[in-house]
Design an enzyme around this catalytic site. Structure first.
Site, PDB file in Angstrom:
ATOM      1  N   SER A 102      86.021 -25.983  80.740  1.00 32.03           N
ATOM      2  CA  SER A 102      86.065 -25.720  79.296  1.00 32.03           C
ATOM      3  C   SER A 102      86.438 -24.274  78.994  1.00 32.03           C
ATOM      4  CB  SER A 102      84.684 -26.019  78.705  1.00 32.03           C
ATOM      5  OG  SER A 102      84.557 -25.457  77.409  1.00 32.03           O
ATOM      6  N   TYR A 137      90.273 -24.923  73.742  1.00 29.52           N
ATOM      7  CA  TYR A 137      89.880 -24.862  72.332  1.00 29.52           C
ATOM      8  C   TYR A 137      90.795 -23.851  71.685  1.00 29.52           C
ATOM      9  CZ  TYR A 137      85.250 -27.154  72.603  1.00 29.52           C
ATOM     10  OH  TYR A 137      84.226 -28.036  72.727  1.00 29.52           O
ATOM     11  N   THR A 188      91.329 -30.190  73.105  1.00 32.82           N
ATOM     12  CA  THR A 188      90.269 -30.879  72.360  1.00 32.82           C
ATOM     13  C   THR A 188      90.551 -30.756  70.872  1.00 32.82           C
ATOM     14  OG1 THR A 188      88.650 -30.597  74.094  1.00 32.82           O
ATOM     15  CG2 THR A 188      87.791 -30.921  71.884  1.00 32.82           C
ATOM     16  N   LYS A 213      92.253 -34.785  73.729  1.00 32.00           N
ATOM     17  CA  LYS A 213      90.877 -35.284  73.854  1.00 32.00           C
ATOM     18  C   LYS A 213      90.172 -35.236  72.505  1.00 32.00           C
ATOM     19  CE  LYS A 213      86.504 -34.287  76.221  1.00 32.00           C
ATOM     20  NZ  LYS A 213      85.659 -33.671  75.203  1.00 32.00           N
ATOM     21  N   HIS A 215      82.990 -36.539  71.396  1.00 32.19           N
ATOM     22  CA  HIS A 215      82.453 -35.251  71.860  1.00 32.19           C
ATOM     23  C   HIS A 215      80.972 -35.419  72.213  1.00 32.19           C
ATOM     24  CE1 HIS A 215      83.876 -31.015  72.023  1.00 32.19           C
ATOM     25  NE2 HIS A 215      82.600 -30.730  72.040  1.00 32.19           N
TER      26      HIS A 215
END
Ligand SMILES: Cc1cc2nc3c(=O)[nH]c(=O)nc-3n(C[C@H](O)[C@H](O)[C@H](O)COP(=O)(O)O)c2cc1C
Length: 407
Positions: A133, A156, A182, A280, A304
């Site tokens: 992440s 992100y 995402t 995603k 999520h």
């Protein structure tokens, strides 16, 4: 999450026989992911558990992710030779031991110092990809050095253009195999139970601090190793100096996520990335159609983990329809609620290419570090392997909708 003990109740009469999950320290005695979860609960402070377990608002999305699996039941075939069965599959054109992926999770350093590295090593040992992440704590360059790792980067979008451009460039330089964007977290979900552990947006309450102080094993495995709370090493340079504390950084980044993120920016990011690109967070058939038309290399259906919009359907509720839309052109992956080998098999029977797991390996990480993550993956793999045999399927090709029914 419904009643966590529900599957132990049916064989009990007024609490007899007395049943308890394993909570000791011997990972081999954890026979199910639920044992790892109980071990984690015994070891982690309350605010860490709220971060790990919690969902948004009523936690209806969170509950649905799990409960959706209960709506599907198997119709097993008998007298099939399953003596040479295998769960091996292809993910992004490469062989994978299992159709499983460790999903991206931020703040893993809160569970253990070096948590991202531990997840990566366990993934490499099990032969499955690890998606790191943007909000991870270990540097992507360090994770990338894990021998045998299939390293995917989850992006992100926050701050100015230079942030995602620099992260994408670094992920490319690290040789990351895939970029996972995402889409459903530009506005931070209203996780009330986490908020209740804080006295202000970036300040833990006195009760939270006291409770954490009463967890010496957690303190030893996290705070003492780094002399403080973990650092967001992959993005910290973009954070103003006065906001670089752990809670402050997390809060600051949330404030910087543009709510304008749309398909145009997705296209620009994709053009910058030389390898497979996945989206995603989709949960609508029209978005699946649009992503297929856009030519992405994979779609991850996900709520999520029930942490963003509450009251959504579960990824499993959309799976068959999404697979129908993609018609084999784009692999559909599922993230949400997988705690059992049978959950994985249900997703595969409905057409998923893989299941992405977040909490299951994190329970392992909290319970026993890298070995705990390995144990979580081992349990899931073994359960799926056994259940596949009982179901009468020798290969993943035989695992189709004909073996499953909505009840
Ligand atoms: C503690 C935690 C942190 C997460 N952090 C991220 C993240 O940084 N990026 C992301 O794309 N998804 C994140 N997710 C969502 C997961 O990738 C995944 O979609 C979802 O949790 C899967 O459901 P499961 O936890 O039931 O396996 C997080 C989930 C959890 C539980």
């Amino acid at each position: 999450m419904g009643d966590p003990l529900r599957h132990t109740r049916i064989a009990q009469l007024a609490g007899s026989p007395r049943r308890r999950y394993y909570t000791g320290a011997d990972l081999r005695r954890a026979v199910a992911v639920e044992d790892l979860r109980a071990m984690a609960h015994r070891r982690m402070p309350r605010f860490v558990l709220e971060y790990l377990e919690g969902g948004a608002e009523e936690e209806a999305s969170l509950a649905r992710d799990r409960l959706a699996f209960g709506d599907w039941r198997f119709m097993p075939r008998q007298l099939v030779d399953v003596s040479a069965r295998s769960l091996a599959c292809e993910l992004l054109g490469r062989r994978s031991a299992l159709p499983l992926v460790i999903a991206p999770t931020g703040l893993n350093g809160l569970f253990r110092e070096g948590g991202d590295l531990m997840l990566a090593r366990a993934a490499a040992a099990a032969g499955v990809p690890y998606v790191q992440s943007t909000m991870s704590n270990d540097r992507m360059e360090d994770v990338a050095r894990t021998p045998g790792l299939r390293h995917w980067w989850q992006l992100y979008v926050f701050g100015g253009e230079e942030v995602w451009q620099s992260l994408v460039q670094r992920a490319d330089a690290c040789g990351c195999e895939a970029l996972v964007l995402t889409t459903n977290a530009q506005i931070f979900g209203n996780r009330e139970w986490s908020r209740r552990t804080r006295a202000g947006p970036a300040r833990p309450s006195a009760a939270t601090v006291l409770d954490a102080a009463l967890h010496p094993r957690w303190i030893a495995a996290t705070l003492l190793r780094k002399r403080g709370l973990p650092v967001f090493r992959n993005v910290i340079d973009f954070v103003p100096r006065e906001r670089r504390g752990f809670f402050e950084t997390a809060h600051w980044i949330r404030e910087q996520q543009p709510e304008s993120l749309d398909w145009r920016l997705v296209e620009r990011i994709r053009l910058r990335w030389p390898r497979p690109f996945l989206l995603k967070g989709l949960l609508h058939p029209e978005d699946v159609r649009r992503a297929v038309d856009a030519g992405v290399d994979g779609i991850v259906l996900s709520s999520h983990g029930g942490r963003q919009l509450d009251q959504t359907i579960a990824p499993l509720d959309l799976l068959a329809e999404a697979v129908g839309i993609a018609r084999g052109r784009v692999p559909i992956h599922l993230a949400g609620g997988v705690r059992r080998g049978t959950d994985l098999l249900k997703a595969l029977a409905l057409g998923a290419t893989s299941a992405w797991v977040a909490r299951a390996p994190l329970y392992g990480l909290c319970a026993g570090g890298e070995a705990g993550v390995q144990r979580a993956l081992e349990i899931l793999g073994q359960e799926a392997f056994d259940a596949m045999g009982l179901l009468g399927a020798a290969s993943l090709d035989e695992l189709g909708p004909g073996l499953i029914r909505r009840v």
